[in-house]
Design a protein around this motif. Structure first.
Motif, short mmCIF file in Angstrom:
data_model
loop_
_atom_site.label_atom_id
_atom_site.label_comp_id
_atom_site.label_asym_id
_atom_site.label_seq_id
_atom_site.Cartn_x
_atom_site.Cartn_y
_atom_site.Cartn_z
N SER A 61 23.37 1.45 47.96
CA SER A 61 23.33 2.37 46.82
C SER A 61 22.86 3.75 47.27
O SER A 61 23.39 4.78 46.85
CB SER A 61 22.41 1.83 45.73
N SER A 62 21.87 3.76 48.15
CA SER A 62 21.35 5.03 48.66
C SER A 62 22.43 5.78 49.45
O SER A 62 22.62 6.99 49.29
CB SER A 62 20.13 4.74 49.54
N ALA A 63 23.18 5.05 50.27
CA ALA A 63 24.27 5.66 51.04
C ALA A 63 25.39 6.12 50.11
O ALA A 63 26.02 7.16 50.34
CB ALA A 63 24.80 4.66 52.06
N ASN A 64 25.60 5.36 49.04
CA ASN A 64 26.63 5.73 48.07
C ASN A 64 26.30 7.08 47.44
O ASN A 64 27.16 7.96 47.29
CB ASN A 64 26.73 4.63 47.00
N ALA A 65 25.04 7.27 47.10
CA ALA A 65 24.61 8.54 46.51
C ALA A 65 24.66 9.67 47.56
O ALA A 65 25.06 10.79 47.27
CB ALA A 65 23.19 8.41 45.94
N TRP A 66 24.23 9.33 48.76
CA TRP A 66 24.16 10.33 49.83
C TRP A 66 25.54 10.94 50.09
O TRP A 66 25.68 12.17 50.24
CB TRP A 66 23.65 9.65 51.10
N SER A 67 26.54 10.05 50.12
CA SER A 67 27.88 10.52 50.46
C SER A 67 28.58 11.16 49.26
O SER A 67 29.60 11.83 49.43
CB SER A 67 28.71 9.36 51.00
N ALA A 68 28.04 10.95 48.06
CA ALA A 68 28.71 11.48 46.86
C ALA A 68 28.35 12.93 46.57
O ALA A 68 29.10 13.64 45.92
CB ALA A 68 28.38 10.61 45.65
N VAL A 69 27.16 13.38 47.03
CA VAL A 69 26.74 14.74 46.69
C VAL A 69 27.20 15.75 47.75
O VAL A 69 27.36 15.40 48.92
CB VAL A 69 25.20 14.85 46.53
N THR A 70 27.41 16.96 47.29
CA THR A 70 27.73 18.03 48.24
C THR A 70 26.59 19.03 48.34
O THR A 70 26.50 19.82 49.26
CB THR A 70 29.01 18.77 47.82
N GLU A 71 25.70 18.97 47.33
CA GLU A 71 24.57 19.89 47.33
C GLU A 71 23.29 19.13 46.97
O GLU A 71 23.34 18.15 46.25
CB GLU A 71 24.77 21.00 46.30
N ALA A 72 22.16 19.66 47.44
CA ALA A 72 20.86 19.07 47.08
C ALA A 72 19.99 20.15 46.44
O ALA A 72 20.12 21.34 46.77
CB ALA A 72 20.16 18.53 48.33
N LEU A 73 19.13 19.74 45.52
CA LEU A 73 18.17 20.67 44.92
C LEU A 73 16.98 20.78 45.86
O LEU A 73 16.32 19.79 46.15
CB LEU A 73 17.71 20.16 43.55
N LEU A 74 16.74 22.00 46.34
CA LEU A 74 15.61 22.23 47.24
C LEU A 74 14.43 22.77 46.45
O LEU A 74 14.53 23.76 45.75
CB LEU A 74 16.00 23.24 48.33
#
Lengths: 251, 371
Positions: B83-96
Motif C-alpha cells: 500500500s505504501s509503494a502504491n501511494a509512493w508511485s501514484a504521487v508526482t508531488e509532495a507537500l514540504l
C-alpha cells in the motif's frame, strides 16, 4: 446525633469452592461520638463486615439489615452510602494511575457534599490536613496510591476521612503494617476528626496496639462470623493478655 | 513458498508496488488487518494529485509542493509494504513542511476535505539543523487515504510531530511514517487515533547519527467495529541513541479492534543504546480484541538498557469500588480511571490546547459508549 444499626446480618461470598457463609447474625449499634473496636482472629469476618457496610459487590447479604438513622443502607449504591455519611478506610487501597491526589480529593469532596468546595478554603483545609498527618506537600501531585509506601497509603486514607467528614468511619485494620510513629500519626488523625465532627468510629483490628492511642468505649470480639463477647475497654486488656484462644476452643 | 520474513529489518523495501506480491491477509504484516476492506487502497488506482489542506501561519515554517524527483524524497525511508509503494508511485508531488526557526514554532495542517475517492498523499517534514518546531497533522472528514510521511530531523533539532485521526466513521486511512533523526537531534512523534473505520498507520524511526533520540507515543480509542492498528519500528543505528515508545489504548463496544506491533532493532553500531517500549490496553466492554506484540532484536552487547512491556487488562472493579466508596458515581469513576490511564500519553503531547481538546474527545468517546 446519628445511629448506625446492624441487625442479624448474614453475609456470604462466592468462592471457587461455592458459596461461603461468613457473617452469621451480627448485631451492632453505634451512635455518633462512640468508638467501637471490633477484634477477632483472622477469618472471623471483621473485614467482611467493613466491606458489607461500604457495599462491596463481592459480598452478598443473605438476611438482616443495616440502617443509618433509619434509612436502609443496603438499598443504597456504594457512592450513595458515602454521600449518606459512611466512610471506609481500606486495608489495601488500590492505585489509580494518572489521577492525582489533588484531583481525586476535590472530586470526592464535590461528590460527597453535592457541590464543589470553595476553592480558597479547600486548598487551606487540604494543606493543613496534610501537615497534620506529616505528609509532604508534593504528595498532592502524585497519582492516587501509586508507589505509596504502606504508611503513606494509610495516611492518605485518614486524610480523606478528615476532609470528607463522614458521620461514621469504619477503619479496616488501619494499624496493620504501620510502625509506631506512623501509628501515632494516624491515630491522632482519627482522634482529631472525631473531636471535630463527633463522628462514630468502628475500629477493626487484629491487635490491641492501636487501642493505646484510640480509646474505645465498646469492644466486640468476633469469632466465626458472630459477636462472641462484648464489653468495655477492659475486654481489650484481657485479649492482650490471653489472645483469642479461649474463643477458638469454644467455637 | 517463500520463508516468511521474521524480523523487521529484513522486510523487503521498494517504491514500486510490483515488487510486492498481492496481499492476501496471511502475511505477517497484514494478518491482523481487515485486508478485504483495504484492497482498493493496497493495489487499486489512487488519485495522486495535490490534496486540499488548510494551515495556520507560523514564523519560520513554510509550506510548498515539491516534485517527487526532489533529492530529499526517500531519504527518511522507503515503503515496506504494497500500500505504501502504491501511494509512493501514484504521487508526482509532495507537500514540504520546512522548519527553519530556532525559536519554537507550531503549525497545524488540517485536512478535512479529502473526499471519498481513493487517493495517495506524500508529505515531507524537514526540520533544519538547530531548529525547533511542532507540526500537527489534523485529520477530519471523509478519507480513503494511503499516505507516506517522511520526517527529516537535522542535527541538534527538536521536532514534535503529532498526527490526529478524527475522521468520519467510514474513513479508511493507511499511513507509513518514516523518520530519520540526525546527530543529537530529538524527535517526538505521536499518533492520536480516535475515529475512522480503519486506521493503520505504521511509524518507523531511524536513529541514524550519534546521540539521536526519539519518543514515539500513541493514544487510541477504538469503538464498536473500528480497527486501529500501528506497527511501530525503532532502528537504533548509531551510538548513544535513545528511544521511548509508549502506546496506550482503550477498546469499547462489540468488534472494537486494536493492533500494536512494536519492533526495536539495536544494530551493531548502536553501543550505549537506551531503549524501552510499552503498549497498554484497557478493555472496557465485552467483544473487543487487542493484539499487542513487542519485539526486540539486539546485535550488540554494549547497551545501556533495553526493555519492553505489554499489558491488556479489563476495567479494574477494585478501582471503581475505591472511587465509589468516596462518593464518586460509577459513571464519573469510570471516566476518571480511563482518563487517568490515557493521560500519561496525552499530557506528553507538549501542546496544552491540543491536549485539553483530545482529553475532552476521549471523555466524549467514553460517554458515547455508556449510553
Amino acid at each position: 446525633m446519628s445511629t448506625l444499626k446492624i441487625t442479624d446480618l448474614h453475609v456470604s461470598v462466592e468462592t471457587d469452592q461455592g458459596t461461603k457463609q461468613i457473617l452469621r447474625g451480627v448485631d451492632l449499634e453505634i451512635n455518633s461520638g462512640e468508638t467501637h473496636a471490633i477484634m477477632g482472629p483472622n477469618g472471623s469476618g471483621k473485614s467482611t463486615l467493613a466491606y458489607t457496610i461500604a457495599g462491596h459487590p463481592k459480598y452478598t447479604v443473605e438476611s438482616g439489615s443495616i440502617t443509618l438513622d433509619g434509612e436502609d443502607v443496603l438499598e443504597m449504591s456504594v457512592d450513595e452510602r458515602a454521600k449518606a455519611g459512611l466512610f471506609l478506610a481500606m486495608q489495601y487501597p488500590v492505585e489509580i494511575p494518572g489521577v492525582t491526589v489533588t484531583n481525586f480529593l476535590r472530586t470526592a469532596k464535590t461528590a460527597v457534599d453535592g457541590e464543589a468546595p470553595a476553592l480558597r478554603s479547600w486548598i487551606k483545609d487540604v494543606r493543613e490536613a496534610m501537615a497534620n498527618l506529616k505528609m509532604d506537600p508534593s504528595f498532592s501531585e502524585r497519582n492516587v496510591n501509586e508507589g505509596f509506601s504502606g504508611g503513606e497509603k494509610k495516611r492518605h486514607e485518614i486524610l480523606q476521612m478528615e476532609l470528607l467528614k463522614p458521620k461514621f468511619a469504619v477503619l479496616d485494620e488501619t494499624d496493620s503494617g504501620l510502625d509506631v510513629d506512623a501509628l501515632k500519626i494516624v491515630s491522632e488523625g482519627v482522634n482529631r476528626a472525631k473531636e471535630a465532627t463527633g463522628m462514630g468510629v468502628l475500629l477493626i483490628t487484629h491487635y490491641t496496639r492501636i487501642l493505646r492511642y484510640i480509646q474505645p468505649q465498646f469492644v466486640h470480639v468476633f469469632v466465626n462470623g458472630k459477636v462472641a463477647e462484648e464489653g468495655g475497654p477492659e475486654l481489650a486488656d484481657r485479649l492482650e493478655n490471653e489472645g483469642y484462644d479461649r474463643y477458638l476452643e469454644i467455637a | 513458498m517463500s520463508v516468511p520474513v521474521q524480523v523487521r529489518s529484513a522486510r523487503p523495501k521498494s517504491t514500486n508496488p510490483a515488487d510486492f506480491a498481492a496481499v492476501t491477509g496471511r502475511e505477517l504484516d497484514w494478518k491482523f488487518s481487515p485486508v478485504a476492506k483495504l484492497q482498493e487502497l493496497i493495489s487499486g488506482e489512487l488519485d495522486g494529485s495535490r490534496f486540499a489542506y488548510t494551515a495556520t501561519e507560523a514564523a519560520g515554517v513554510s509550506l510548498s509542493w515539491i516534485p517527487v524527483t526532489d533529492a530529499r524524497i526517500g531519504t527518511a525511508g522507503i515503503p515496506e509494504d504494497r500500500s505504501s509503494a502504491n501511494a509512493w508511485s501514484a504521487v508526482t508531488e509532495a507537500l514540504l513542511v520546512s522548519i527553519t526557526s530556532e525559536d519554537v514554532s507550531e503549525i497545524t495542517i488540517t485536512r478535512d476535505a479529502l473526499g471519498t475517492t481513493a487517493r495517495a498523499a506524500h508529505i515531507v517534514i524537514e526540520a533544519a539543523p538547530f531548529s525547533k518546531g511542532t507540526v500537527i497533522l489534523q485529520n477530519n472528514g471523509d478519507a480513503r487515504l494511503v499516505e507516506n510521511v517522511e520526517i527529516l530531523v537535522g542535527a541538534e533539532a527538536q521536532l514534535n510531530v503529532i498526527s490526529v485521526q478524527e475522521w468520519n466513521d467510514d474513513a479508511l486511512h493507511l499511513g507509513s511514517h518514516f523518520a530519520r533523526v540526525g546527530r543529537n537531534a530529538e524527535l517526538k512523534h505521536t499518533l492520536v487515533s480516535l475515529s475512522g473505520e480503519v486506521i493503520r498507520v505504521n511509524p518507523s524511526t531511524l536513529l541514524a547519527e550519534d546521540g539521536s533520540s526519539v519518543v514515539m507515543n500513541g493514544v487510541y480509542f477504538a469503538d464498536a467495529h473500528q480497527h486501529i492498528e500501528q506497527q511501530v519500528y525503532v532502528n537504533h543505528d548509531a551510538p548513544q541513541s535513545k528511544s521511548r515508545v509508549t502506546y496506550k489504548g482503550a477498546l469499547q463496544g462489540a468488534g472494537a479492534r486494536t493492533v500494536w506491533i512494536g519492533d526495536v532493532l539495536i544494530g551493531n553500531k548502536a553501543v550505549g543504546t537506551d531503549s524501552y517500549e510499552q503498549n497498554r490496553n484497557l478493555v472496557l466492554t465485552e467483544g473487543t480484541r487487542a493484539d499487542s506484540i513487542p519485539n526486540l532484536e539486539i546485535e550488540t552487547g554494549d547497551i545501556a538498557g533495553a526493555g519492553h512491556a505489554s499489558a491488556t487488562g479489563r476495567f479494574d472493579d477494585e478501582q471503581l469500588f475505591y472511587l465509589q466508596a468516596r462518593g464518586i458515581s460509577e459513571e464519573e469513576a469510570r471516566r476518571l480511571v480511563v482518563r487517568g490511564f490515557l493521560n500519561e500519553v496525552v499530557q506528553q503531547l507538549g501542546v496544552p490546547a491540543l491536549a485539553e481538546r483530545i482529553e475532552a474527545s476521549l471523555v466524549a468517546e467514553l460517554e458515547a459508549g455508556v449510553n
